[in-house]
Scaffold this motif. Sequence first.
Motif, PDB file in Angstrom:
ATOM      1  N   ALA A 181      12.611  48.143  47.894  1.00 24.94           N
ATOM      2  CA  ALA A 181      12.318  48.386  49.310  1.00 24.94           C
ATOM      3  C   ALA A 181      12.351  49.870  49.658  1.00 24.94           C
ATOM      4  O   ALA A 181      12.075  50.240  50.806  1.00 24.94           O
ATOM      5  CB  ALA A 181      13.315  47.627  50.191  1.00 24.94           C
ATOM      6  N   GLY A 182      12.687  50.703  48.693  1.00 22.66           N
ATOM      7  CA  GLY A 182      12.720  52.145  48.933  1.00 22.66           C
ATOM      8  C   GLY A 182      14.077  52.680  49.320  1.00 22.66           C
ATOM      9  O   GLY A 182      14.199  53.855  49.679  1.00 22.66           O
ATOM     10  N   LYS A 183      15.132  51.851  49.226  1.00 21.12           N
ATOM     11  CA  LYS A 183      16.483  52.282  49.568  1.00 21.12           C
ATOM     12  C   LYS A 183      17.231  52.696  48.306  1.00 21.12           C
ATOM     13  O   LYS A 183      17.103  52.061  47.255  1.00 21.12           O
ATOM     14  CB  LYS A 183      17.252  51.154  50.266  1.00 21.12           C
ATOM     15  CG  LYS A 183      16.592  50.655  51.560  1.00 21.12           C
ATOM     16  CD  LYS A 183      16.569  51.748  52.621  1.00 21.12           C
ATOM     17  CE  LYS A 183      15.988  51.220  53.924  1.00 21.12           C
ATOM     18  NZ  LYS A 183      15.900  52.288  54.965  1.00 21.12           N
ATOM     19  N   PHE A 184      18.036  53.741  48.448  1.00 18.12           N
ATOM     20  CA  PHE A 184      18.811  54.207  47.298  1.00 18.12           C
ATOM     21  C   PHE A 184      20.112  53.419  47.177  1.00 18.12           C
ATOM     22  O   PHE A 184      20.783  53.142  48.179  1.00 18.12           O
ATOM     23  CB  PHE A 184      19.088  55.707  47.412  1.00 18.12           C
ATOM     24  CG  PHE A 184      17.858  56.542  47.224  1.00 18.12           C
ATOM     25  CD1 PHE A 184      17.422  56.865  45.951  1.00 18.12           C
ATOM     26  CD2 PHE A 184      17.105  56.957  48.305  1.00 18.12           C
ATOM     27  CE1 PHE A 184      16.262  57.604  45.755  1.00 18.12           C
ATOM     28  CE2 PHE A 184      15.952  57.697  48.130  1.00 18.12           C
ATOM     29  CZ  PHE A 184      15.532  58.021  46.846  1.00 18.12           C
ATOM     30  N   ILE A 185      20.440  53.077  45.938  1.00 18.76           N
ATOM     31  CA  ILE A 185      21.663  52.330  45.674  1.00 18.76           C
ATOM     32  C   ILE A 185      22.871  53.210  45.963  1.00 18.76           C
ATOM     33  O   ILE A 185      22.880  54.406  45.650  1.00 18.76           O
ATOM     34  CB  ILE A 185      21.681  51.842  44.212  1.00 18.76           C
ATOM     35  CG1 ILE A 185      20.490  50.915  43.959  1.00 18.76           C
ATOM     36  CG2 ILE A 185      22.993  51.123  43.894  1.00 18.76           C
ATOM     37  CD1 ILE A 185      20.419  49.719  44.866  1.00 18.76           C
ATOM     38  N   ARG A 186      23.886  52.591  46.553  1.00 17.44           N
ATOM     39  CA  ARG A 186      25.112  53.317  46.917  1.00 17.44           C
ATOM     40  C   ARG A 186      26.284  52.796  46.104  1.00 17.44           C
ATOM     41  O   ARG A 186      26.273  51.662  45.610  1.00 17.44           O
ATOM     42  CB  ARG A 186      25.391  53.161  48.412  1.00 17.44           C
ATOM     43  CG  ARG A 186      24.308  53.774  49.288  1.00 17.44           C
ATOM     44  CD  ARG A 186      24.534  53.484  50.767  1.00 17.44           C
ATOM     45  NE  ARG A 186      23.481  54.090  51.565  1.00 17.44           N
ATOM     46  CZ  ARG A 186      23.523  55.337  52.037  1.00 17.44           C
ATOM     47  NH1 ARG A 186      24.580  56.099  51.792  1.00 17.44           N
ATOM     48  NH2 ARG A 186      22.524  55.817  52.755  1.00 17.44           N
ATOM     49  N   ASP A 187      27.308  53.639  45.984  1.00 16.39           N
ATOM     50  CA  ASP A 187      28.512  53.220  45.276  1.00 16.39           C
ATOM     51  C   ASP A 187      29.452  52.496  46.234  1.00 16.39           C
ATOM     52  O   ASP A 187      29.135  52.291  47.419  1.00 16.39           O
ATOM     53  CB  ASP A 187      29.193  54.415  44.612  1.00 16.39           C
ATOM     54  CG  ASP A 187      29.628  55.493  45.600  1.00 16.39           C
ATOM     55  OD1 ASP A 187      29.843  55.182  46.788  1.00 16.39           O
ATOM     56  OD2 ASP A 187      29.786  56.656  45.178  1.00 16.39           O
ATOM     57  N   ALA A 188      30.621  52.114  45.725  1.00 13.16           N
ATOM     58  CA  ALA A 188      31.563  51.332  46.532  1.00 13.16           C
ATOM     59  C   ALA A 188      32.043  52.089  47.761  1.00 13.16           C
ATOM     60  O   ALA A 188      32.433  51.480  48.760  1.00 13.16           O
ATOM     61  CB  ALA A 188      32.757  50.917  45.673  1.00 13.16           C
ATOM     62  N   GLY A 189      31.995  53.418  47.715  1.00 16.33           N
ATOM     63  CA  GLY A 189      32.427  54.225  48.853  1.00 16.33           C
ATOM     64  C   GLY A 189      31.330  54.493  49.869  1.00 16.33           C
ATOM     65  O   GLY A 189      31.564  55.178  50.864  1.00 16.33           O
ATOM     66  N   GLY A 190      30.131  53.993  49.601  1.00 13.57           N
ATOM     67  CA  GLY A 190      29.027  54.164  50.529  1.00 13.57           C
ATOM     68  C   GLY A 190      28.153  55.369  50.259  1.00 13.57           C
ATOM     69  O   GLY A 190      27.136  55.572  50.942  1.00 13.57           O
ATOM     70  N   ALA A 191      28.515  56.186  49.262  1.00 10.85           N
ATOM     71  CA  ALA A 191      27.709  57.352  48.912  1.00 10.85           C
ATOM     72  C   ALA A 191      26.551  56.936  48.010  1.00 10.85           C
ATOM     73  O   ALA A 191      26.629  55.929  47.292  1.00 10.85           O
ATOM     74  CB  ALA A 191      28.558  58.402  48.207  1.00 10.85           C
ATOM     75  N   VAL A 192      25.462  57.704  48.044  1.00 11.43           N
ATOM     76  CA  VAL A 192      24.342  57.429  47.138  1.00 11.43           C
ATOM     77  C   VAL A 192      24.831  57.504  45.699  1.00 11.43           C
ATOM     78  O   VAL A 192      25.497  58.464  45.297  1.00 11.43           O
ATOM     79  CB  VAL A 192      23.189  58.429  47.377  1.00 11.43           C
ATOM     80  CG1 VAL A 192      22.107  58.265  46.312  1.00 11.43           C
ATOM     81  CG2 VAL A 192      22.593  58.233  48.762  1.00 11.43           C
ATOM     82  N   PHE A 193      24.510  56.481  44.919  1.00  7.94           N
ATOM     83  CA  PHE A 193      24.935  56.415  43.528  1.00  7.94           C
ATOM     84  C   PHE A 193      24.242  57.501  42.705  1.00  7.94           C
ATOM     85  O   PHE A 193      23.024  57.662  42.758  1.00  7.94           O
ATOM     86  CB  PHE A 193      24.600  55.047  42.937  1.00  7.94           C
ATOM     87  CG  PHE A 193      24.744  54.968  41.448  1.00  7.94           C
ATOM     88  CD1 PHE A 193      25.980  54.722  40.877  1.00  7.94           C
ATOM     89  CD2 PHE A 193      23.656  55.176  40.605  1.00  7.94           C
ATOM     90  CE1 PHE A 193      26.128  54.662  39.498  1.00  7.94           C
ATOM     91  CE2 PHE A 193      23.789  55.118  39.230  1.00  7.94           C
ATOM     92  CZ  PHE A 193      25.038  54.862  38.678  1.00  7.94           C
ATOM     93  N   THR A 194      25.020  58.241  41.940  1.00  9.03           N
ATOM     94  CA  THR A 194      24.496  59.215  40.977  1.00  9.03           C
ATOM     95  C   THR A 194      25.335  59.139  39.717  1.00  9.03           C
ATOM     96  O   THR A 194      26.521  58.794  39.761  1.00  9.03           O
ATOM     97  CB  THR A 194      24.531  60.661  41.509  1.00  9.03           C
ATOM     98  OG1 THR A 194      25.892  61.061  41.708  1.00  9.03           O
ATOM     99  CG2 THR A 194      23.764  60.796  42.817  1.00  9.03           C
ATOM    100  N   VAL A 195      24.738  59.471  38.597  1.00 11.18           N
ATOM    101  CA  VAL A 195      25.474  59.515  37.342  1.00 11.18           C
ATOM    102  C   VAL A 195      24.849  60.596  36.458  1.00 11.18           C
ATOM    103  O   VAL A 195      23.626  60.716  36.397  1.00 11.18           O
ATOM    104  CB  VAL A 195      25.459  58.134  36.649  1.00 11.18           C
ATOM    105  CG1 VAL A 195      24.060  57.749  36.203  1.00 11.18           C
ATOM    106  CG2 VAL A 195      26.424  58.088  35.482  1.00 11.18           C
ATOM    107  N   PRO A 196      25.653  61.427  35.789  1.00 18.24           N
ATOM    108  CA  PRO A 196      25.088  62.439  34.890  1.00 18.24           C
ATOM    109  C   PRO A 196      24.336  61.787  33.732  1.00 18.24           C
ATOM    110  O   PRO A 196      24.735  60.736  33.222  1.00 18.24           O
ATOM    111  CB  PRO A 196      26.320  63.196  34.387  1.00 18.24           C
ATOM    112  CG  PRO A 196      27.366  62.957  35.431  1.00 18.24           C
ATOM    113  CD  PRO A 196      27.122  61.564  35.917  1.00 18.24           C
ATOM    114  N   GLN A 197      23.235  62.416  33.329  1.00 23.38           N
ATOM    115  CA  GLN A 197      22.420  61.895  32.233  1.00 23.38           C
ATOM    116  C   GLN A 197      21.839  63.053  31.433  1.00 23.38           C
ATOM    117  O   GLN A 197      21.294  63.996  32.001  1.00 23.38           O
ATOM    118  CB  GLN A 197      21.296  61.015  32.790  1.00 23.38           C
ATOM    119  CG  GLN A 197      20.515  60.254  31.732  1.00 23.38           C
ATOM    120  CD  GLN A 197      19.523  59.303  32.359  1.00 23.38           C
ATOM    121  OE1 GLN A 197      18.681  59.700  33.154  1.00 23.38           O
ATOM    122  NE2 GLN A 197      19.614  58.013  32.004  1.00 23.38           N
TER     123      GLN A 197
END
Length: 439
Positions: free
Chosen positions: A242-258
Motif C-alpha cells: 500500500a506504500g506504507k513503510f514498516i515500523r518497529d515495535a517503538g513506532g519508528a520506521v524499520f531500518t537495518v544495516p546491510q
Amino acid sequence: MQSCISRYSTTFKEHLQGLCHKGICLMGVWLFLFVPVASGQTKDSGYFAFTEKVNRDKLTKNLTERNIGVYLRKPLADSTEHYWQEAFYAMQLLRQKPTWAADRLKLAWANAGLRSQDFQRALLRVSYALYPGQFLLPVTALQGQTTAPDIFGLCLAYRQLSKPMGTRVLQETCIRKFGRSAMDTPVLKLLTEAVTPPDAVKVRKLLPILFDTAFAPGSVVVYSLQRHNRNYPGLAIVRDAAGKFIRDAGGAVFTVPQLARSLSNLPACFSLGNTPQGIFRMFGFGRSKISFIGPTDNLQLAMPFEMPVNDFLEQPVTDTAWSLPLYQSMLPAVCRNYAPLWQTYFASAAGRNDIIAHGTTVDPAYYAGTSYFPQTPTVGCLCTKELWTPAGRLADSDQQRLANAVKAAGGAHGYLVVLELDDKQGPVLPREVLPLMEY
C-alpha cells in the motif's frame, strides 16, 4: 551465493559447477564451504553447528595451514592451478597475506600470460583485494595481451587503484582495444560508468519518487541504500504493497544495516564483485544449506536476464525479449535516465547471477578493525549482521529482523532496489534517509 528455490534457478549441482567455472572454489574447498545436515545440524534455526567455536577454529586452521600454507607453495602448473585459486580465495576470506605469500604471487604474475583465464581472474581478484599497486607492470602486460573483455576490465580496475581514470579515458582505452563496439560489451560499459560517484543532489530528488507508489505500485519493496564506497554498510528499509513503510515495535520506521560489499571489493560489473545497483525481482524466502549463509530466512532475488520478462515485470508484454527500454519502463519517468539504476540489467547481461539477501555464519573476527565490522562481506550478495555464540546459538540477527519486516509488509514477493546515495565515508544512517520519506 545460493542456488534459487524457483524454476528460474539452476540445479544445486549446476550452481556448484558454475561457481567452479568462476574460479572461486574448487575440489576440496567444498569440504569447508558446505556442512552436511548430518554434521550435527538440526531443524532448529537458532542453532548451527558450523558456528560453534570449535568448528570455526578448525575452519580457520584448515584455511590457514592447508589452503594457504600448503596449496600456495605447490609448483604452479596446469594441474595445480586450482590449488592456487583455493589459496587466493582463502586469503580474501581471512584477510590474510603472510609475508612469504608475496613471492608466490610474484611467481604467479610472472607466469600469468601462460595461465588459464580462470586463474587470471582469480589472481586479479586477490591482487585487487590484498595487493593494490604491487603488480602494476604485470597487470598492464596482461591487459595488453588478453582478448577477454572481463579480464581486460579487471586489469583496468586494478590500475584504477593506483591511478584513477575518468569515464572518458576508460572508454577510449577500451575502444582502442576492442573497437567502437567495446561500449556495447556490458562488463566494459558498466566499468567505465561506475567510476563516477553518484550525483548526491540528483539522488535526493529521485529517492522520494522511488519511495512513492509511483514505483512498483501494489508491490512490496525493499530499499537497500548504500555508499559508493562499499567499505561502509548501507541501510535496508521496507515498504508494503500500500506504500506504507514498516515500523518497529517503538513506532519508528524499520531500518537495518546491510552490507553490499564483496570479498574482493571489485566493481559490480564483475562476477564476485560488489552488489550492483538497480532493480531485483524478489520472489520468496529461502533457507540455505550453504554453510557461510546459514539457516536464517533469506530473500530470493533475480536480475532481469535471470527471469522471463513477464515474470519480472508482473505484467504481460508483447515483446518478451529483454531490452533496456523495457527495463526502464519499470521506473517512474524522471528516474529512467539515471544510469546507475540500470546496473542490474547490464550486470545480468554480463553474466552475474545468484545474488540474494541473506544472513551470515562467517566469523566476524576475520574483519576486526575494518569499517564494516562486525558485518561480513560475501561473493556479491547483500548481507546483514548475525552473531553466534561459541555454542553455535544465534545471539543476534538483523537478517531475521529484515525477514520479519518483509513478512509484515505482505511477504517476499515484489522488488528490491539497490541505490548509492553519495560518496560519504561512513555508514548510511537513518537520519539521512527519513527526511526524504513521507510516512
